[in-house]
Motif scaffolding. Structure first.
Motif, PDB file in Angstrom:
ATOM      1  N   ALA A 195       0.796  -1.224   0.000  1.00 49.97           N
ATOM      2  CA  ALA A 195       0.000   0.000   0.000  1.00 49.97           C
ATOM      3  C   ALA A 195       0.829   1.274   0.000  1.00 49.97           C
ATOM      4  O   ALA A 195       0.392   2.304  -0.524  1.00 49.97           O
ATOM      5  CB  ALA A 195      -0.956   0.001   1.191  1.00 49.97           C
ATOM      6  N   PHE A 196       2.019   1.248   0.571  1.00 49.60           N
ATOM      7  CA  PHE A 196       2.875   2.429   0.585  1.00 49.60           C
ATOM      8  C   PHE A 196       3.153   2.901  -0.842  1.00 49.60           C
ATOM      9  O   PHE A 196       3.232   4.100  -1.119  1.00 49.60           O
ATOM     10  CB  PHE A 196       4.183   2.092   1.306  1.00 49.60           C
ATOM     11  N   TYR A 197       3.283   1.947  -1.757  1.00 52.25           N
ATOM     12  CA  TYR A 197       3.534   2.254  -3.167  1.00 52.25           C
ATOM     13  C   TYR A 197       2.227   2.372  -3.949  1.00 52.25           C
ATOM     14  O   TYR A 197       2.084   3.246  -4.807  1.00 52.25           O
ATOM     15  CB  TYR A 197       4.408   1.171  -3.793  1.00 52.25           C
ATOM     16  N   GLY A 198       1.285   1.469  -3.673  1.00 53.74           N
ATOM     17  CA  GLY A 198       0.015   1.495  -4.385  1.00 53.74           C
ATOM     18  C   GLY A 198      -0.765   2.767  -4.148  1.00 53.74           C
ATOM     19  O   GLY A 198      -1.372   3.327  -5.072  1.00 53.74           O
ATOM     20  N   ALA A 199      -0.744   3.264  -2.912  1.00 56.40           N
ATOM     21  CA  ALA A 199      -1.422   4.521  -2.618  1.00 56.40           C
ATOM     22  C   ALA A 199      -0.825   5.641  -3.454  1.00 56.40           C
ATOM     23  O   ALA A 199      -1.545   6.524  -3.929  1.00 56.40           O
ATOM     24  CB  ALA A 199      -1.309   4.844  -1.130  1.00 56.40           C
ATOM     25  N   GLY A 200       0.500   5.595  -3.634  1.00 58.36           N
ATOM     26  CA  GLY A 200       1.154   6.612  -4.451  1.00 58.36           C
ATOM     27  C   GLY A 200       0.586   6.658  -5.856  1.00 58.36           C
ATOM     28  O   GLY A 200       0.352   7.743  -6.411  1.00 58.36           O
ATOM     29  N   ILE A 201       0.360   5.498  -6.431  1.00 53.57           N
ATOM     30  CA  ILE A 201      -0.226   5.454  -7.773  1.00 53.57           C
ATOM     31  C   ILE A 201      -1.589   6.142  -7.772  1.00 53.57           C
ATOM     32  O   ILE A 201      -1.927   6.895  -8.690  1.00 53.57           O
ATOM     33  CB  ILE A 201      -0.363   3.998  -8.255  1.00 53.57           C
ATOM     34  N   MET A 202      -2.347   5.926  -6.701  1.00 51.40           N
ATOM     35  CA  MET A 202      -3.685   6.505  -6.618  1.00 51.40           C
ATOM     36  C   MET A 202      -3.672   8.016  -6.412  1.00 51.40           C
ATOM     37  O   MET A 202      -4.687   8.675  -6.585  1.00 51.40           O
ATOM     38  CB  MET A 202      -4.485   5.823  -5.510  1.00 51.40           C
ATOM     39  N   PHE A 203      -2.524   8.583  -6.051  1.00 52.43           N
ATOM     40  CA  PHE A 203      -2.415  10.040  -5.920  1.00 52.43           C
ATOM     41  C   PHE A 203      -2.129  10.721  -7.257  1.00 52.43           C
ATOM     42  O   PHE A 203      -2.195  11.954  -7.356  1.00 52.43           O
ATOM     43  CB  PHE A 203      -1.262  10.408  -4.965  1.00 52.43           C
ATOM     44  N   THR A 204      -1.799   9.956  -8.278  1.00 57.72           N
ATOM     45  CA  THR A 204      -1.214  10.496  -9.501  1.00 57.72           C
ATOM     46  C   THR A 204      -2.049  11.583 -10.172  1.00 57.72           C
ATOM     47  O   THR A 204      -1.501  12.597 -10.638  1.00 57.72           O
ATOM     48  CB  THR A 204      -0.940   9.359 -10.507  1.00 57.72           C
ATOM     49  N   PHE A 205      -3.366  11.394 -10.213  1.00 55.49           N
ATOM     50  CA  PHE A 205      -4.193  12.354 -10.949  1.00 55.49           C
ATOM     51  C   PHE A 205      -5.022  13.255 -10.028  1.00 55.49           C
ATOM     52  O   PHE A 205      -5.983  13.877 -10.485  1.00 55.49           O
ATOM     53  CB  PHE A 205      -5.072  11.613 -11.952  1.00 55.49           C
ATOM     54  N   GLY A 206      -4.627  13.319  -8.753  1.00 56.63           N
ATOM     55  CA  GLY A 206      -5.227  14.321  -7.878  1.00 56.63           C
ATOM     56  C   GLY A 206      -6.139  13.827  -6.784  1.00 56.63           C
ATOM     57  O   GLY A 206      -6.579  14.624  -5.946  1.00 56.63           O
ATOM     58  N   SER A 207      -6.476  12.557  -6.748  1.00 60.17           N
ATOM     59  CA  SER A 207      -7.318  12.054  -5.665  1.00 60.17           C
ATOM     60  C   SER A 207      -6.558  12.114  -4.347  1.00 60.17           C
ATOM     61  O   SER A 207      -5.358  11.836  -4.303  1.00 60.17           O
ATOM     62  CB  SER A 207      -7.758  10.611  -5.948  1.00 60.17           C
ATOM     63  N   ARG A 208      -7.275  12.449  -3.276  1.00 54.01           N
ATOM     64  CA  ARG A 208      -6.642  12.614  -1.972  1.00 54.01           C
ATOM     65  C   ARG A 208      -7.598  12.160  -0.866  1.00 54.01           C
ATOM     66  O   ARG A 208      -8.789  11.952  -1.087  1.00 54.01           O
ATOM     67  CB  ARG A 208      -6.275  14.087  -1.718  1.00 54.01           C
ATOM     68  N   TYR A 209      -7.052  12.048   0.339  1.00 51.68           N
ATOM     69  CA  TYR A 209      -7.856  11.849   1.541  1.00 51.68           C
ATOM     70  C   TYR A 209      -7.656  13.057   2.442  1.00 51.68           C
ATOM     71  O   TYR A 209      -6.649  13.770   2.346  1.00 51.68           O
ATOM     72  CB  TYR A 209      -7.445  10.568   2.277  1.00 51.68           C
ATOM     73  N   GLN A 210      -8.606  13.301   3.303  1.00 46.06           N
ATOM     74  CA  GLN A 210      -8.504  14.372   4.295  1.00 46.06           C
ATOM     75  C   GLN A 210      -8.927  13.808   5.642  1.00 46.06           C
ATOM     76  O   GLN A 210      -9.897  13.033   5.722  1.00 46.06           O
ATOM     77  CB  GLN A 210      -9.396  15.570   3.935  1.00 46.06           C
ATOM     78  N   VAL A 211      -8.221  14.184   6.684  1.00 43.90           N
ATOM     79  CA  VAL A 211      -8.555  13.721   8.024  1.00 43.90           C
ATOM     80  C   VAL A 211      -8.784  14.920   8.937  1.00 43.90           C
ATOM     81  O   VAL A 211      -8.157  15.962   8.779  1.00 43.90           O
ATOM     82  CB  VAL A 211      -7.443  12.825   8.615  1.00 43.90           C
TER      83      VAL A 211
END
Length: 428
Positions: A195-211
């Motif tokens: 997930a440390f790497y996979g999450a990075g892929i999911m950030f590529t086009f601007g998707s994010r999380y907020q806490v």
């Protein structure tokens, strides 16, 4: 530098008793008010003990305490300190642990407009300062901002142009494989199902999380995320599928290019902690770059990544109301995260520091890996690994594993992304 450690003054109301430096495995200082335990990774014990020794030479008051080193990894504080009040007075910790440590009352807050707060903000990068910022104060002294991954490669096989884009890179790997007399498949190692790497892929086009957190208790109160956005989320998911189904990708963690058993792995997306191993293996053929760009549905972005940091904190639960010890521990943290200390840490371990003066040095500017990290940070696809929703890790591990197994395809991608996104938002 704004602080003269030699001139530090602390309260004289201490119990006398000159102590040396020892190593121990106990939780903290027990009932001995004259002991200061400094916990940090065992791999850095030599440096930490040298810093303690040098600090004591410059601060007469420090010699009234028995300084003790404790072996404790930056990500192990919560697990190894069941009773914060009996824990080490000073400890090293990973940036994504800050919120939990705050909740346990293990981090002393530093007012931003205090002398110490100004020292932190004036001497460190904006990114480094951001890692220390929580609930309106600083809760640590940053000393490293390179807990991330970039692209290491064999420059006798691949060129800068080859590694600049995902399309160029995979095309070159195909060409190498097709022309191989050994019928070997040349690959890039990319541990996307971690997930440390996979999450990075999911950030590529601007998707994010907020806490969101309760600013008093540190309790996590709300998580929102948009990884199932039909545009940016889906584009990232398509990039994930491209990487996870590409025959020239090896889903391997910490793979050292061209090493035994990986002779045809000529590039690796891996962490900066492997710099020494990779340079030893590749020698003159060592090269490194930021992650390549990837083009999905006509949009080109640099593949995303997490960026974590390391900080030093003063344990407010262990210090209590001891003003003298508090001042001394904070002074040591400043000393141990100063430009000189960060330079020594880089020389010994290759660590990419946060101190502005250090980062302006030739040693930093000539470090290819740290330059690559800085170039990656300059993109808009690197996310600071600060307050990470706990369920993000499982969500993206599952997504990566399902892509690898062919269970997640473009046909059901939005559905799978929605499942992952919903799971992340239930983190508490």
């Amino acid at each position: 530098m704004k602080k003269n450690f030699k001139l530090l003054t602390v309260s004289a109301a201490i119990l006398l008793g000159i102590g040396g430096l020892t190593s121990c495995n106990h939780d903290g200082n027990g009932d001995d008010p004259n002991t200061i335990v400094v916990a940090g990774p065992g791999a850095q014990q030599t440096l930490i003990e040298e810093l303690i020794s040098d600090f004591k030479k410059q601060n007469e008051e420090a010699n009234n305490y028995n300084w003790v080193f404790r072996d404790m990894g930056e990500d192990q504080v919560e697990a190894q300190v069941p009773d914060p009040a009996a824990g080490p007075e000073i400890f090293h910790f990973a940036s994504d642990k800050l919120a939990n440590l705050f909740k346990l009352n293990m981090l002393q807050g530093i007012d931003k407009d205090s002398e110490t707060g100004k020292w932190i903000s004036e001497n460190n990068t904006e990114t480094g300062v951001a890692f220390a910022d929580f609930a309106g104060k600083y809760y640590g002294y940053p000393y490293a901002q390179d807990n991330t991954y970039v692209l290491f490669y064999d420059k006798s096989v691949l060129t800068e142009e080859d590694v600049s884009t995902w399309e160029n890179l995979t095309a070159k790997l195909k060409t190498l494989s097709d022309s191989s007399e050994e019928e070997a498949t040349y690959q890039i190692a990319y541990p996307y199902s971690t997930a440390f790497y996979g999450a990075g892929i999911m950030f590529t086009f601007g998707s994010r999380y907020q806490v969101e957190y309760n600013q008093t208790t540190g309790a996590l109160t709300n998580v929102t995320a948009d990884f199932n956005d039909p545009v940016k989320g889906v584009k990232a998911g398509k990039a994930f599928i491209e990487i996870g189904t590409n025959p020239y990708v090896l889903d391997g963690g910490d793979v050292i290019p061209t090493s035994s058993g990986n002779e045809h792995v000529v590039a690796s997306v891996t962490g900066t902690w492997n710099i020494n191993k990779i340079t030893a293996e590749l020698g003159d053929d060592y090269a490194v770059a930021k992650l390549p760009t990837i083009t999905i549905d006509g949009e080109t972005q640099t593949l995303g990544s997490f960026l974590g940091a390391k900080l030093m904190g003063v344990n407010s639960a262990a210090i209590g109301n001891d003003i003298t010890k508090t001042e001394l521990c904070n002074a040591f943290c400043q000393f141990a995260t100063s430009a000189e200390a960060q330079s020594r840490r880089h020389e010994l371990y290759g660590t990419g520091g946060t101190n502005i003066e250090f980062r302006d040095s030739d040693a930093f500017k000539n470090d290819l890996a740290q330059v690559a990290v800085a170039n990656q940070e300059a993109t808009n696809t690197m996310v600071l690994q600060t307050n990470v929703p706990g369920k993000l890790w499982d969500a993206f591990t599952t997504l990566g594993t399902d892509i690898k197994a062919g269970k997640t395809t473009e046909a059901n991608l939005l559905e799978k992304l929605t499942i992952a996104n919903n799971a992340i938002q239930t983190s508490r």
